[in-house]
Design a protein around this motif. Structure first.
Motif, PDB file in Angstrom:
ATOM      1  N   HIS A 162      -1.921   4.386  12.809  1.00 12.18           N
ATOM      2  CA  HIS A 162      -1.187   3.356  12.080  1.00 12.18           C
ATOM      3  C   HIS A 162      -0.625   2.310  13.046  1.00 12.18           C
ATOM      4  O   HIS A 162      -0.797   2.399  14.260  1.00 12.18           O
ATOM      5  N   LYS A 163       0.066   1.342  12.475  1.00 10.67           N
ATOM      6  CA  LYS A 163       0.815   0.340  13.248  1.00 10.67           C
ATOM      7  C   LYS A 163       2.147   0.108  12.541  1.00 10.67           C
ATOM      8  O   LYS A 163       2.604  -1.021  12.350  1.00 10.67           O
ATOM      9  N   ALA A 164       2.776   1.216  12.142  1.00 13.76           N
ATOM     10  CA  ALA A 164       4.000   1.134  11.347  1.00 13.76           C
ATOM     11  C   ALA A 164       5.180   0.596  12.133  1.00 13.76           C
ATOM     12  O   ALA A 164       6.191   0.202  11.542  1.00 13.76           O
ATOM     13  N   ASN A 165       5.085   0.563  13.464  1.00 15.51           N
ATOM     14  CA  ASN A 165       6.175  -0.010  14.256  1.00 15.51           C
ATOM     15  C   ASN A 165       6.272  -1.529  14.068  1.00 15.51           C
ATOM     16  O   ASN A 165       7.327  -2.122  14.272  1.00 15.51           O
ATOM     17  N   ILE A 166       5.173  -2.158  13.660  1.00 14.69           N
ATOM     18  CA  ILE A 166       5.155  -3.601  13.414  1.00 14.69           C
ATOM     19  C   ILE A 166       5.055  -3.890  11.914  1.00 14.69           C
ATOM     20  O   ILE A 166       5.859  -4.644  11.365  1.00 14.69           O
ATOM     21  N   MET A 167       4.067  -3.286  11.257  1.00 15.30           N
ATOM     22  CA  MET A 167       3.888  -3.480   9.813  1.00 15.30           C
ATOM     23  C   MET A 167       4.644  -2.372   9.089  1.00 15.30           C
ATOM     24  O   MET A 167       4.058  -1.394   8.620  1.00 15.30           O
ATOM     25  N   LYS A 168       5.952  -2.547   9.031  1.00 17.63           N
ATOM     26  CA  LYS A 168       6.832  -1.464   8.607  1.00 17.63           C
ATOM     27  C   LYS A 168       6.665  -1.114   7.134  1.00 17.63           C
ATOM     28  O   LYS A 168       6.867   0.043   6.746  1.00 17.63           O
ATOM     29  N   LEU A 169       6.293  -2.084   6.297  1.00 15.88           N
ATOM     30  CA  LEU A 169       6.139  -1.800   4.875  1.00 15.88           C
ATOM     31  C   LEU A 169       4.750  -1.249   4.559  1.00 15.88           C
ATOM     32  O   LEU A 169       4.618  -0.206   3.925  1.00 15.88           O
ATOM     33  N   SER A 170       3.708  -1.949   4.998  1.00 17.07           N
ATOM     34  CA  SER A 170       2.346  -1.549   4.643  1.00 17.07           C
ATOM     35  C   SER A 170       1.924  -0.270   5.364  1.00 17.07           C
ATOM     36  O   SER A 170       1.675   0.771   4.739  1.00 17.07           O
ATOM     37  N   ASP A 171       1.870  -0.328   6.690  1.00 15.49           N
ATOM     38  CA  ASP A 171       1.513   0.871   7.445  1.00 15.49           C
ATOM     39  C   ASP A 171       2.608   1.930   7.343  1.00 15.49           C
ATOM     40  O   ASP A 171       2.339   3.137   7.451  1.00 15.49           O
ATOM     41  N   GLY A 172       3.843   1.466   7.122  1.00 14.10           N
ATOM     42  CA  GLY A 172       4.930   2.422   6.909  1.00 14.10           C
ATOM     43  C   GLY A 172       4.701   3.257   5.675  1.00 14.10           C
ATOM     44  O   GLY A 172       4.946   4.472   5.673  1.00 14.10           O
ATOM     45  N   LEU A 173       4.207   2.624   4.602  1.00 17.60           N
ATOM     46  CA  LEU A 173       3.891   3.363   3.374  1.00 17.60           C
ATOM     47  C   LEU A 173       2.761   4.354   3.611  1.00 17.60           C
ATOM     48  O   LEU A 173       2.829   5.516   3.179  1.00 17.60           O
ATOM     49  N   PHE A 174       1.719   3.915   4.345  1.00 14.44           N
ATOM     50  CA  PHE A 174       0.595   4.807   4.641  1.00 14.44           C
ATOM     51  C   PHE A 174       1.058   6.016   5.441  1.00 14.44           C
ATOM     52  O   PHE A 174       0.715   7.162   5.127  1.00 14.44           O
ATOM     53  N   LEU A 175       1.855   5.776   6.471  1.00 18.03           N
ATOM     54  CA  LEU A 175       2.320   6.868   7.319  1.00 18.03           C
ATOM     55  C   LEU A 175       3.217   7.820   6.540  1.00 18.03           C
ATOM     56  O   LEU A 175       3.090   9.049   6.662  1.00 18.03           O
ATOM     57  N   GLU A 176       4.123   7.292   5.741  1.00 15.22           N
ATOM     58  CA  GLU A 176       5.026   8.141   4.962  1.00 15.22           C
ATOM     59  C   GLU A 176       4.240   8.996   3.971  1.00 15.22           C
ATOM     60  O   GLU A 176       4.562  10.173   3.755  1.00 15.22           O
ATOM     61  N   THR A 177       3.200   8.419   3.387  1.00 13.17           N
ATOM     62  CA  THR A 177       2.356   9.167   2.449  1.00 13.17           C
ATOM     63  C   THR A 177       1.659  10.325   3.154  1.00 13.17           C
ATOM     64  O   THR A 177       1.582  11.437   2.618  1.00 13.17           O
ATOM     65  N   CYS A 178       1.139  10.067   4.351  1.00 20.33           N
ATOM     66  CA  CYS A 178       0.473  11.133   5.108  1.00 20.33           C
ATOM     67  C   CYS A 178       1.468  12.229   5.499  1.00 20.33           C
ATOM     68  O   CYS A 178       1.150  13.424   5.426  1.00 20.33           O
ATOM     69  N   LYS A 179       2.671  11.828   5.896  1.00 18.67           N
ATOM     70  CA  LYS A 179       3.698  12.816   6.243  1.00 18.67           C
ATOM     71  C   LYS A 179       4.028  13.697   5.042  1.00 18.67           C
ATOM     72  O   LYS A 179       4.126  14.929   5.158  1.00 18.67           O
ATOM     73  N   ASN A 180       4.198  13.084   3.881  1.00 25.36           N
ATOM     74  CA  ASN A 180       4.525  13.847   2.679  1.00 25.36           C
ATOM     75  C   ASN A 180       3.386  14.788   2.296  1.00 25.36           C
ATOM     76  O   ASN A 180       3.625  15.922   1.866  1.00 25.36           O
ATOM     77  N   MET A 181       2.155  14.325   2.465  1.00 24.58           N
ATOM     78  CA  MET A 181       1.006  15.175   2.135  1.00 24.58           C
ATOM     79  C   MET A 181       0.931  16.361   3.083  1.00 24.58           C
ATOM     80  O   MET A 181       0.554  17.472   2.680  1.00 24.58           O
TER      81      MET A 181
END
Length: 386
Positions: free
Chosen positions: A216-235
C-alpha cells in the motif's frame, strides 16, 4: 452468505521448479453482492466433451504465440476448440470489443494476448481494462516461481501476487478541469477490497501458505490506501493461522530486489500490482516465463503475467512462448482437464530445466519455434502414455 472455497495443492516453497497447481478460490460463488441468488457456477460452453474457449490474440507477438498454443493443443489431443476474435487496435468504435465480451460471456473462459488501443479518441477506452471491468474480473493472480537452470537474480523464488483488477488508478476517471490541469480519480471501495482480501487469505490457507503481505501507500494516500489497508487488517482477524504483514510499495520494491524469499502471498491494489508483477517476474527470468489468471464471479481470462505486447520483436521468431503456453495450461486446469494441463506443464518444465532450450531473452540462441517444437516433442511422448 458463507462462501465455499475449493482445495488445491501448491508447494509452499520449492527448491526446484515444480508442476504448479494453482486453482481459483471457487470464484463462481464468491459474489460481489451478498444479496444475490447463490450460483453453483454458470455452465461453460461444452460440445461433445470439448470446451469452447474465446481466443483474443491481441497485438505484437500475441498472434504468433496463439498459433503456438493451437499447435501444442493439436499434438496433445487437447479437447478445446477456439473461437478466435481479432480486435482492431486502430478502431474508432468499440464494436469488436463488445463482440469479444459477448463471446467470453457465452464461453465462460478466454485466453488472450495484450490488446493494443491506438485510438486517441477519449471515448475509446483501453480494451484490456474494459474487458476486466465489463466481466467484473476483480482479481489477477500470478505465481512467480523460479526455474532451475535459468539465469536469474535469485533462486528458489515462489511467491503468489494477488492484484485488484478493476479499480484503483485504473478506474479510467479523468478530466481536464482547466486547460493544462488534468485530474485523475483513484477509486478504492470497501466492497472490492473485502472480497480481494478474503480471496488472498483463502488462497493462502488452501495452498499451505503461512503469510499474507498487503502492499500500500497509506502513509500518503491516507483515505484510499488507508481503506484498503484497514480492510486487509480486519480480514486477517478471521485467519489467526496466517501471519499478516503490510509494507509500503516503495520499500516493497527494494525488498523484492534484495530478498524476495521473505514474501509468500502478496495482495495489493491495481497499479502496485502492475509494478510488483513486473519487478518480481524480472527476478526469475523475465516477462516470457510467467502466466497470469483473471477471475470474477463467473468468468476467467488467462494471459501472460506481465501483460506485455512485445511489438518490437513481433515477427522475428524470438519471442519466448513459455508464458502463453503456461497460461494455456492454467486454462486447462480451470476447465478440469487435469491430465492435459499436467502434460503441458511437464513438457515446459523439461524443455527449460532439462533440455535448456532458451530464447534470447533468457540468454539463449533458440528461436520461438525451437522452444515450441521441443515442448511438442515431450507432449507427444507424454500423450502416447496417457
Amino acid at each position: 452468505m458463507l462462501a465455499i472455497f475449493s482445495k488445491c495443492t501448491l508447494p509452499k516453497k520449492a527448491g526446484s521448479h515444480t508442476i504448479r497447481q494453482l486453482s481459483s478460490v471457487n470464484f463462481d460463488i464468491q459474489h460481489k453482492h451478498p444479496q444475490a441468488r447463490r450460483q453453483v457456477g454458470l455452465p461453460r460452453a461444452r460440445y461433445g466433451g470439448r470446451n469452447a474457449v474465446t481466443m483474443l490474440p491481441g497485438g505484437g507477438i500475441g498472434p504468433e504465440l496463439m498459433s503456438y498454443v493451437k499447435e501444442v493443443f493439436l499434438h496433445g489431443g487437447v479437447p478445446v476448440d477456439f473461437e478466435t476474435i481479432q480486435i482492431d487496435p486502430k478502431s474508432e468504435n468499440n464494436d469488436d470489443l463488445q463482440y469479444a465480451i459477448m463471446s467470453i460471456r457465452r464461453n465462460g473462459v478466454c485466453i488472450k494476448g495484450n490488446i493494443e488501443t491506438r485510438s486517441l479518441d477519449t471515448a475509446i477506452i483501453s480494451r484490456n481494462v474494459a474487458i476486466r471491468n465489463e466481466l467484473d474480473l476483480f482479481v489477477n493472480v500470478i505465481n512467480v516461481q523460479s526455474y532451475n537452470n535459468i539465469p536469474s537474480r535469485h533462486k528458489n523464488v515462489n511467491v503468489i501476487v494477488i492484484r485488484q483488477n478493476t479499480e484503483g488508478e485504473y478506474a479510467m476517471l479523468e478530466h481536464e478541469s482547466v486547460e493544462g490541469v488534468v485530474e485523475s480519480m483513484k477509486v478504492i471501495t470497501i466492497e472490492n477490497s473485502t472480497r480481494l482480501a478474503r480471496y488472498a487469505f483463502e488462497l493462502a490457507r488452501n495452498n499451505g501458505r503461512s503469510k499474507v503481505t498487503a502492499i500500500h501507500k497509506a502513509n500518503i494516500m491516507k483515505l484510499s490506501d488507508g481503506l484498503f489497508l484497514e480492510t486487509c487488517k480486519n480480514m486477517s482477524l478471521n485467519y489467526p493461522d496466517i501471519k499478516f504483514e503490510h509494507m509500503i510499495i516503495d520499500n516493497c520494491c527494494m525488498q523484492l530486489v534484495s530478498n524476495p524469499h521473505q514474501f509468500d502471498v502478496m495482495v495489493m491494489p491495481n497499479l502496485y500490482g502492475s509494478i510488483v508483477s513486473n519487478v518480481i517476474c524480472g527476478l526469475v527470468g523475465g516477462a516470457g516465463l510467467i502466466s497470469g489468471r483473471n477471475y470474477g464471479d463467473h468468468y476467467a481470462v488467462f494471459e501472460p503475467g506481465t501483460r506485455n505486447t512485445g511489438s518490437s520483436i513481433a515477427g522475428t521468431n524470438t519471442a519466448n512462448p513459455v508464458a502463453m503456453l503456461s497460461a494455456s495450461a492454467d486454462m486447462l486446469e480451470h476447465l478440469g482437464h487435469k491430465r492435459h494441463c499436467e502434460m503441458i506443464r511437464t513438457a515446459i518444465s523439461k524443455t527449460l530445466n532439462e533440455d535448456m532450450v532458451y530464447t534470447p531473452d533468457l540468454n539463449g540462441t533458440a528461436t520461438s519455434t525451437d522452444v515450441v517444437h521441443n515442448v511438442i516433442k515431450h507432449v507427444k511422448s507424454i500423450a502416447g502414455r496417457m
